[in-house]
Design a protein around this motif. Structure first.
Motif, PDB file in Angstrom:
ATOM      1  N   ARG A 199      52.615  19.944  55.089  1.00  0.00           N
ATOM      2  CA  ARG A 199      52.077  21.309  55.097  1.00  0.00           C
ATOM      3  C   ARG A 199      52.978  22.308  55.805  1.00  0.00           C
ATOM      4  O   ARG A 199      53.172  23.429  55.339  1.00  0.00           O
ATOM      5  N   SER A 240      47.913  17.678  53.907  1.00  0.00           N
ATOM      6  CA  SER A 240      47.443  18.516  55.008  1.00  0.00           C
ATOM      7  C   SER A 240      46.134  17.970  55.562  1.00  0.00           C
ATOM      8  O   SER A 240      45.284  17.512  54.808  1.00  0.00           O
ATOM      9  N   ARG A 241      46.015  18.057  56.869  1.00  0.00           N
ATOM     10  CA  ARG A 241      44.749  17.718  57.519  1.00  0.00           C
ATOM     11  C   ARG A 241      43.911  18.963  57.764  1.00  0.00           C
ATOM     12  O   ARG A 241      42.755  18.864  58.128  1.00  0.00           O
ATOM     13  N   ASN A 254      44.159  15.774  51.050  1.00  0.00           N
ATOM     14  CA  ASN A 254      43.623  15.588  52.399  1.00  0.00           C
ATOM     15  C   ASN A 254      43.275  14.135  52.694  1.00  0.00           C
ATOM     16  O   ASN A 254      42.777  13.828  53.771  1.00  0.00           O
ATOM     17  N   SER A 306      42.767  22.964  52.521  1.00  0.00           N
ATOM     18  CA  SER A 306      42.366  22.335  51.262  1.00  0.00           C
ATOM     19  C   SER A 306      42.934  23.073  50.052  1.00  0.00           C
ATOM     20  O   SER A 306      42.826  22.595  48.930  1.00  0.00           O
TER      21      SER A 306
END
Length: 188
Positions: free
Chosen positions: A54, A92-93, A107, A96
């Motif tokens: 990200r 990515s954490r 995710n 979204s």
């Protein structure tokens, strides 16, 4: 099964970026070498999916889309078109959705998602960065081929992708007239 390939530029002292992500050393004191550029295109053509962390995504997407949309005479057009048109998956954490052409956000659990992608039909998968994301892939033993482009520059401190011991087998080396060296490594 598809392979996950890492292509990364690195300094001779082992950094992939300066402490704050600086990449200016990649272009310092080196002339453009058409054969190295063609090799990067060849590697890109062996893949149909790009994985990104990200943190580097915005710069990557904005740069290549700008070249395609606004720099029709750029020598980078052949690579830029590939980067824009290829499927891209951003891990990515925290997000979204991220804007960009042919871009998906993932995710899920990293190892499980990568193993699933490797089982899909198609060409290989390429990862270009960022440093923390690549470090995670390396730590989980998910990289199948390492294409490390060593630049004739040392920066003294910066971001590294190797956080622990990793034994690799050198498969091939290409030296370019601009001083860069492409080493292909396989995991041991």
């Amino acid at each position: 099964m598809r392979k996950l390939k890492l292509q990364v530029q690195m300094t001779v002292d082992g950094f992939v970026a300066g402490p704050n992500g600086e990449l200016d050393w990649m272009w310092a004191n080196t002339e453009r070498d058409e054969s190295s550029f063609q090799k990067v295109i060849e590697l890109a053509d062996s893949c149909d999916t790009i994985l990104l962390g990200r943190k580097m995504t915005r710069g990557f997407i904005d740069y290549w889309e700008d070249v395609v949309d606004n720099q029709p005479d750029s020598q980078e057009q052949p690579l830029a078109k590939r980067m824009v048109n290829m499927r891209k998956i951003v891990f990515s954490r925290t997000q979204s959705a991220i804007n960009g052409r042919n871009l998906e956000v993932e995710n899920g659990e990293l190892a499980a998602v990568i193993e699933g992608l490797k089982k899909e039909a198609g060409k290989d998968i390429m990862v270009y960065g960022g440093a923390n994301f690549v470090s995670s892939l390396i730590s989980l033993d998910l990289i199948d081929e390492y294409f490390i482009i060593t630049n004739p520059a040392a920066i003294g401190k910066g971001l590294t992708i190797f956080k622990e011991k990793k034994l690799l087998k050198l498969e091939s080396t290409i030296t370019y007239k601009n001083g860069k060296v492409l080493n292909k490594y396989l995991p041991v």
